[in-house]
Design a protein around this motif. Sequence first.
Motif, PDB file in Angstrom:
ATOM      1  N   VAL A 166       9.325  -2.937   2.979  1.00 16.43           N
ATOM      2  CA  VAL A 166       8.059  -2.234   3.200  1.00 16.43           C
ATOM      3  C   VAL A 166       7.794  -2.270   4.699  1.00 16.43           C
ATOM      4  CG1 VAL A 166       7.050  -2.712   0.941  1.00 16.43           C
ATOM      5  CG2 VAL A 166       6.674  -4.305   2.824  1.00 16.43           C
ATOM      6  N   SER A 201       7.017   7.477  -7.445  1.00 14.56           N
ATOM      7  CA  SER A 201       5.841   7.671  -6.587  1.00 14.56           C
ATOM      8  C   SER A 201       5.891   9.026  -5.885  1.00 14.56           C
ATOM      9  CB  SER A 201       5.772   6.566  -5.533  1.00 14.56           C
ATOM     10  OG  SER A 201       6.836   6.690  -4.592  1.00 14.56           O
ATOM     11  N   GLU A 205       6.868   6.063   1.220  1.00 15.14           N
ATOM     12  CA  GLU A 205       6.186   4.887   1.728  1.00 15.14           C
ATOM     13  C   GLU A 205       6.059   3.760   0.704  1.00 15.14           C
ATOM     14  OE1 GLU A 205       5.013   8.477   3.984  1.00 15.14           O
ATOM     15  OE2 GLU A 205       5.095   7.961   1.843  1.00 15.14           O
ATOM     16  N   TYR A 206       6.038   4.067  -0.572  1.00 10.37           N
ATOM     17  CA  TYR A 206       5.827   3.038  -1.591  1.00 10.37           C
ATOM     18  C   TYR A 206       6.606   3.410  -2.841  1.00 10.37           C
ATOM     19  CZ  TYR A 206       2.102   6.511  -2.411  1.00 10.37           C
ATOM     20  OH  TYR A 206       1.402   7.678  -2.575  1.00 10.37           O
ATOM     21  N   LEU A 219       4.458  -1.796  -1.505  1.00  8.20           N
ATOM     22  CA  LEU A 219       3.328  -1.000  -1.030  1.00  8.20           C
ATOM     23  C   LEU A 219       3.310  -0.913   0.496  1.00  8.20           C
ATOM     24  CD1 LEU A 219       0.483  -2.442  -3.310  1.00  8.20           C
ATOM     25  CD2 LEU A 219       1.810  -0.351  -3.658  1.00  8.20           C
ATOM     26  N   ASP A 220       2.743   0.171   0.987  1.00  7.28           N
ATOM     27  CA  ASP A 220       2.546   0.373   2.413  1.00  7.28           C
ATOM     28  C   ASP A 220       1.105   0.021   2.754  1.00  7.28           C
ATOM     29  OD1 ASP A 220       2.283   1.220   5.009  1.00  7.28           O
ATOM     30  OD2 ASP A 220       2.706   3.335   4.605  1.00  7.28           O
ATOM     31  N   GLN A 239      -1.691   6.356  -3.244  1.00 11.03           N
ATOM     32  CA  GLN A 239      -0.936   5.122  -3.466  1.00 11.03           C
ATOM     33  C   GLN A 239      -1.562   4.281  -4.579  1.00 11.03           C
ATOM     34  OE1 GLN A 239       1.311   1.825  -0.798  1.00 11.03           O
ATOM     35  NE2 GLN A 239      -0.780   2.227  -0.142  1.00 11.03           N
TER      36      GLN A 239
END
Length: 247
Positions: A166, A201, A205-206, A219-220, A239
């Motif tokens: 991450v 997702s 990013e996640y 997670l970001d 997110q």
Amino acid sequence: GPYLQLRTQSSIQVRFSTNSWCNAKVKYGLNPNNLDFETPNTVGGLIHVVDILSLQPKTKYYYAIYNGAVKLEGTDQNYFITTQPTGDTQKVKVWVTGDCGTAYQNPNQIGVKNKFLNYVGDEYMDAWLLLGDNAYDNGTQLEYQDNFFNVYQNDRIMKQTTIYPVPGNHDYNETTQITHEMPYYDIFANAGAGQMGGVPSLHKEYYSYTIGNVHFVALDSYGKETENNYRLSDTLSPQVVWLKADL
């Protein structure tokens, strides 16, 4: 490199760079002295991304990197084990590091790495989790090379264990916090399609993934989503909506 990405029950991705332009390939097999299979040549260049497909679950494979008939890298320390089936009760071993790319040849950074390798011995690690701030100070390509790859790439952990990263604030900067156009997203694979399990997702990013009977969520916590500049703490952000669905 080499370093590993997108590990599943039937596939894995090998990434590496060369210091001159070439068409590279990966040979692999069940015995380090008899690599029966090989991937097609890469399209050519300095940065290479190779997907190995049609593998068996929970199986140990050795691999080596070739430019034509010339072996560029590969010993009996170059191997990976494909993911165990979902629900498998085998213990899952992970190495979790935060702020691990502090500075080139930093004695504390190298000391942590060596203590870890001494502690685990020959045990196979199912995952290496990067918690962010993976290359100081600004996550540039050069900083990733000097402060991350040059420190870890010659040890078996990077050659054998898939990296699940991450980003942190040092992987971003004030501009890329919004654009997300930074080396981190070029270096590591996009797992947002749900390739490793979990709800897709559809974001780089996640993502989430499952190893045996363990489900992980990545997670970001720093980047902003361009729509309304959402942050992780914004409960209506894409997110968080995805996170709730995944959980």
